[in-house]
Design a protein around this motif. Structure first.
Motif, PDB file in Angstrom:
ATOM      1  N   ARG A 122      10.689   6.926  -0.103  1.00 37.89           N
ATOM      2  CA  ARG A 122      10.492   5.637   0.572  1.00 37.89           C
ATOM      3  C   ARG A 122       9.624   5.838   1.815  1.00 37.89           C
ATOM      4  O   ARG A 122       8.716   5.040   2.092  1.00 37.89           O
ATOM      5  CB  ARG A 122      11.839   5.029   0.967  1.00 37.89           C
ATOM      6  CG  ARG A 122      12.625   4.401  -0.164  1.00 37.89           C
ATOM      7  CD  ARG A 122      13.995   3.971   0.323  1.00 37.89           C
ATOM      8  NE  ARG A 122      13.875   2.867   1.264  1.00 37.89           N
ATOM      9  CZ  ARG A 122      14.132   1.589   0.962  1.00 37.89           C
ATOM     10  NH1 ARG A 122      14.496   1.275  -0.264  1.00 37.89           N
ATOM     11  NH2 ARG A 122      14.030   0.656   1.873  1.00 37.89           N
ATOM     12  N   LYS A 123       9.906   6.899   2.558  1.00 36.66           N
ATOM     13  CA  LYS A 123       9.128   7.180   3.762  1.00 36.66           C
ATOM     14  C   LYS A 123       7.673   7.477   3.410  1.00 36.66           C
ATOM     15  O   LYS A 123       6.750   7.015   4.093  1.00 36.66           O
ATOM     16  CB  LYS A 123       9.743   8.359   4.505  1.00 36.66           C
ATOM     17  CG  LYS A 123      11.112   8.059   5.120  1.00 36.66           C
ATOM     18  CD  LYS A 123      11.674   9.285   5.816  1.00 36.66           C
ATOM     19  CE  LYS A 123      13.042   8.988   6.420  1.00 36.66           C
ATOM     20  NZ  LYS A 123      13.628  10.194   7.085  1.00 36.66           N
ATOM     21  N   LYS A 124       7.463   8.231   2.336  1.00 37.75           N
ATOM     22  CA  LYS A 124       6.091   8.559   1.931  1.00 37.75           C
ATOM     23  C   LYS A 124       5.344   7.319   1.463  1.00 37.75           C
ATOM     24  O   LYS A 124       4.143   7.162   1.743  1.00 37.75           O
ATOM     25  CB  LYS A 124       6.116   9.619   0.828  1.00 37.75           C
ATOM     26  CG  LYS A 124       6.593  10.988   1.305  1.00 37.75           C
ATOM     27  CD  LYS A 124       6.599  12.005   0.181  1.00 37.75           C
ATOM     28  CE  LYS A 124       7.062  13.382   0.669  1.00 37.75           C
ATOM     29  NZ  LYS A 124       7.077  14.380  -0.412  1.00 37.75           N
ATOM     30  N   ARG A 125       6.033   6.450   0.746  1.00 35.48           N
ATOM     31  CA  ARG A 125       5.410   5.194   0.297  1.00 35.48           C
ATOM     32  C   ARG A 125       5.045   4.327   1.498  1.00 35.48           C
ATOM     33  O   ARG A 125       3.975   3.719   1.547  1.00 35.48           O
ATOM     34  CB  ARG A 125       6.356   4.443  -0.634  1.00 35.48           C
ATOM     35  CG  ARG A 125       6.432   5.015  -2.039  1.00 35.48           C
ATOM     36  CD  ARG A 125       7.644   4.485  -2.801  1.00 35.48           C
ATOM     37  NE  ARG A 125       7.739   3.035  -2.797  1.00 35.48           N
ATOM     38  CZ  ARG A 125       7.097   2.234  -3.646  1.00 35.48           C
ATOM     39  NH1 ARG A 125       6.320   2.756  -4.583  1.00 35.48           N
ATOM     40  NH2 ARG A 125       7.242   0.919  -3.584  1.00 35.48           N
ATOM     41  N   PRO A 266       4.823   9.621  -4.158  1.00 35.39           N
ATOM     42  CA  PRO A 266       5.655   9.708  -5.376  1.00 35.39           C
ATOM     43  C   PRO A 266       6.324   8.376  -5.700  1.00 35.39           C
ATOM     44  O   PRO A 266       6.503   7.520  -4.835  1.00 35.39           O
ATOM     45  CB  PRO A 266       6.713  10.765  -5.002  1.00 35.39           C
ATOM     46  CG  PRO A 266       6.169  11.461  -3.788  1.00 35.39           C
ATOM     47  CD  PRO A 266       5.318  10.464  -3.074  1.00 35.39           C
ATOM     48  N   GLN A 267       6.710   8.233  -6.970  1.00 34.88           N
ATOM     49  CA  GLN A 267       7.455   7.059  -7.451  1.00 34.88           C
ATOM     50  C   GLN A 267       6.762   5.758  -7.059  1.00 34.88           C
ATOM     51  O   GLN A 267       7.392   4.838  -6.539  1.00 34.88           O
ATOM     52  CB  GLN A 267       8.889   7.076  -6.898  1.00 34.88           C
ATOM     53  CG  GLN A 267       9.728   8.236  -7.415  1.00 34.88           C
ATOM     54  CD  GLN A 267      11.157   8.174  -6.924  1.00 34.88           C
ATOM     55  OE1 GLN A 267      11.409   8.470  -5.754  1.00 34.88           O
ATOM     56  NE2 GLN A 267      12.090   7.801  -7.788  1.00 34.88           N
ATOM     57  N   SER A 268       5.481   5.678  -7.324  1.00 34.40           N
ATOM     58  CA  SER A 268       4.707   4.508  -6.902  1.00 34.40           C
ATOM     59  C   SER A 268       3.919   3.876  -8.035  1.00 34.40           C
ATOM     60  O   SER A 268       2.757   3.502  -7.871  1.00 34.40           O
ATOM     61  CB  SER A 268       3.765   4.899  -5.752  1.00 34.40           C
ATOM     62  OG  SER A 268       4.492   5.316  -4.625  1.00 34.40           O
ATOM     63  N   ALA A 327       3.405  -5.707   0.115  1.00 33.50           N
ATOM     64  CA  ALA A 327       4.739  -5.758  -0.481  1.00 33.50           C
ATOM     65  C   ALA A 327       5.523  -4.484  -0.159  1.00 33.50           C
ATOM     66  O   ALA A 327       6.728  -4.543   0.114  1.00 33.50           O
ATOM     67  CB  ALA A 327       4.634  -5.943  -1.995  1.00 33.50           C
ATOM     68  N   VAL A 328       4.855  -3.332  -0.181  1.00 29.35           N
ATOM     69  CA  VAL A 328       5.529  -2.070   0.163  1.00 29.35           C
ATOM     70  C   VAL A 328       5.924  -2.070   1.636  1.00 29.35           C
ATOM     71  O   VAL A 328       7.010  -1.626   2.002  1.00 29.35           O
ATOM     72  CB  VAL A 328       4.625  -0.867  -0.156  1.00 29.35           C
ATOM     73  CG1 VAL A 328       5.261   0.428   0.334  1.00 29.35           C
ATOM     74  CG2 VAL A 328       4.372  -0.775  -1.655  1.00 29.35           C
ATOM     75  N   LEU A 329       5.040  -2.581   2.488  1.00 29.41           N
ATOM     76  CA  LEU A 329       5.371  -2.677   3.906  1.00 29.41           C
ATOM     77  C   LEU A 329       6.576  -3.587   4.126  1.00 29.41           C
ATOM     78  O   LEU A 329       7.488  -3.258   4.899  1.00 29.41           O
ATOM     79  CB  LEU A 329       4.166  -3.212   4.693  1.00 29.41           C
ATOM     80  CG  LEU A 329       2.958  -2.275   4.811  1.00 29.41           C
ATOM     81  CD1 LEU A 329       1.767  -3.010   5.410  1.00 29.41           C
ATOM     82  CD2 LEU A 329       3.303  -1.057   5.656  1.00 29.41           C
ATOM     83  N   LYS A 330       6.583  -4.719   3.444  1.00 26.35           N
ATOM     84  CA  LYS A 330       7.697  -5.655   3.586  1.00 26.35           C
ATOM     85  C   LYS A 330       8.997  -5.051   3.089  1.00 26.35           C
ATOM     86  O   LYS A 330      10.067  -5.283   3.672  1.00 26.35           O
ATOM     87  CB  LYS A 330       7.388  -6.933   2.800  1.00 26.35           C
ATOM     88  CG  LYS A 330       8.454  -8.005   2.952  1.00 26.35           C
ATOM     89  CD  LYS A 330       8.055  -9.271   2.210  1.00 26.35           C
ATOM     90  CE  LYS A 330       9.122 -10.351   2.364  1.00 26.35           C
ATOM     91  NZ  LYS A 330       8.753 -11.603   1.628  1.00 26.35           N
ATOM     92  N   ALA A 331       8.926  -4.251   2.022  1.00 22.58           N
ATOM     93  CA  ALA A 331      10.119  -3.612   1.456  1.00 22.58           C
ATOM     94  C   ALA A 331      10.476  -2.312   2.174  1.00 22.58           C
ATOM     95  O   ALA A 331      11.403  -1.628   1.754  1.00 22.58           O
ATOM     96  CB  ALA A 331       9.911  -3.337  -0.033  1.00 22.58           C
ATOM     97  N   GLY A 333       9.021   0.480   2.135  1.00 21.62           N
ATOM     98  CA  GLY A 333       8.880   1.606   1.222  1.00 21.62           C
ATOM     99  C   GLY A 333       9.700   1.491  -0.044  1.00 21.62           C
ATOM    100  O   GLY A 333       9.593   2.341  -0.916  1.00 21.62           O
ATOM    101  N   GLY A 334      10.478   0.441  -0.161  1.00 18.78           N
ATOM    102  CA  GLY A 334      11.329   0.270  -1.336  1.00 18.78           C
ATOM    103  C   GLY A 334      10.599  -0.357  -2.516  1.00 18.78           C
ATOM    104  O   GLY A 334       9.362  -0.471  -2.522  1.00 18.78           O
ATOM    105  N   GLN A 335      11.393  -0.782  -3.524  1.00 27.13           N
ATOM    106  CA  GLN A 335      10.807  -1.367  -4.721  1.00 27.13           C
ATOM    107  C   GLN A 335      10.107  -2.685  -4.416  1.00 27.13           C
ATOM    108  O   GLN A 335      10.511  -3.433  -3.532  1.00 27.13           O
ATOM    109  CB  GLN A 335      11.876  -1.607  -5.784  1.00 27.13           C
ATOM    110  CG  GLN A 335      12.517  -0.337  -6.313  1.00 27.13           C
ATOM    111  CD  GLN A 335      13.778   0.034  -5.585  1.00 27.13           C
ATOM    112  OE1 GLN A 335      14.030  -0.475  -4.494  1.00 27.13           O
ATOM    113  NE2 GLN A 335      14.588   0.900  -6.181  1.00 27.13           N
ATOM    114  N   THR A 336       9.054  -2.954  -5.170  1.00 28.86           N
ATOM    115  CA  THR A 336       8.328  -4.215  -5.031  1.00 28.86           C
ATOM    116  C   THR A 336       8.285  -4.897  -6.399  1.00 28.86           C
ATOM    117  O   THR A 336       8.562  -4.270  -7.432  1.00 28.86           O
ATOM    118  CB  THR A 336       6.878  -3.972  -4.551  1.00 28.86           C
ATOM    119  OG1 THR A 336       6.109  -3.388  -5.615  1.00 28.86           O
ATOM    120  CG2 THR A 336       6.868  -3.056  -3.333  1.00 28.86           C
TER     121      THR A 336
END
Length: 338
Positions: A122-125, A266-268, A327-331, A333-336
């Protein structure tokens, strides 16, 4: 004569005072509300996290008709009804609960499946999104996107249901054989940019570092130097093991004066627009009038569908990148939803 219903504001004030530690008697005296009413409103808040009036279900008028604002999304209809009926003088049935939930806009649906993103990723995203939050569509036009995807020869819908009569369970029209699924599949590697669709390469069942090196040298390299002759292009790849192998890293280092490898979090998969092109291919495969019966036909169908994806389609996906970053910023780093 029935007493007048308390206003929403007054009910909220009761809860507010209760949160600050005031007792029932003190709240009753301060707001001039019967102590029994205060107790009832607080009980309702503790159980359903709402003070709003429950919607009516029609027919015979009831005192209260079920839960409203706060719904446990994983609870069954029976569980929601049972929880509501606890401590209530007049209970409701599941039909009324269902009616009220639908009036509130709730319907039973299968949950959307998303990957579990670790705290580290999440931090990396989030770092990636912050680093690229000022990129415009013009900037994203310089990126070539890549990925692998696997397509099955035959599909199975595990959720299929049928209508049948009693004792007709073994009739041919009521059966789904295990042979309807499987039959093998084909993995392909592809790339594209805002300017054009790139090559689509069949790679069989598994891709290792040696095979990926061939793809990089035979397909990625000519695509990048052709599309970005000024060496201002970025090549995107995910963090699959074969992509991070030493021989691949060394090859990219040898050609770092020709294009840049985008540092990808990762995981993106939700950030990679090529995922939507795989969806296009999958839908078109399922919509074929004559479905492939062997892997050779499957390969021909996939290549044909890929070649006919419209320019408007893949350009629109690249143009969506600023929204994906937001969307990633709003989340955080979480799921969008992408």
């Amino acid at each position: 004569m029935k007493s007048k219903e308390l206003s929403v504001d007054l009910r909220d004030r009761i809860i507010s005072r209760q949160k600050f530690g005031e007792g029932y008697r003190k709240i009753s005296a301060a707001l001039m509300v019967p102590m029994s009413t205060v107790a009832s409103i607080i009980r309702k808040w503790k159980k359903f996290k709402t003070t709003r009036t429950f919607p009516r279900a029609g027919g015979r008028r009831r005192k209260e008709n079920g839960p409203t604002d706060s719904v446990d999304r994983r609870a069954t209809l029976t569980e929601i009804t049972t929880r509501y009926n606890r401590g209530m003088q007049q209970s409701i049935c599941e039909a009324i609960t269902r009616t009220n939930l639908r009036r509130m806009g709730y319907n039973s649906r299968r949950p959307h499946r998303v990957p579990l993103i670790s705290t580290t990723n999440r931090k990396k995203r989030l770092q990636f999104a912050r680093a690229h939050q000022n990129w415009t569509v013009e900037d994203w036009k310089n990126v070539a996107w890549s990925d692998e995807s696997r397509f099955l020869l035959r599909h199975s819908n595990g959720r299929v249901r049928i209508w049948r009569k009693q004792n007709a369970n073994m009739e041919p029209s009521c059966l789904v054989t295990t042979g309807q699924a499987g039959g093998g599949g084909l993995m392909v590697w592809g790339m594209f940019s805002w300017h054009t669709l790139g090559p689509l390469v069949p790679i069989g069942y598994h891709l290792n570092a040696t095979g990926y090196l061939s793809i990089v040298s035979d397909h990625v390299h000519p695509f990048m130097i052709t599309m970005y002759p000024s060496s201002d292009g970025y090549f995107q790849q995910d963090n699959a093991p074969c992509h991070k192998a030493r021989i691949i890293s060394n090859w990219f280092l040898e050609h770092d004066n020709e294009f840049t490898v985008l540092k990808w979090p990762p995981q993106s998969s939700d950030l990679n627009p090529i995922e939507h092109l795989w969806d296009v291919v999958e839908r078109e495969l399922r919509a074929l009038d004559v479905h492939p019966t062997n892997l050779h036909q499957l390969q021909d169908a996939i290549l044909s569908i890929w070649a006919n994806i419209s320019k408007e389609c893949f350009q629109h996906l690249v143009e969506s990148m600023p929204r994906r970053i937001k969307a990633v910023l709003k989340a955080k780093g979480g799921q969008t939803p992408y």
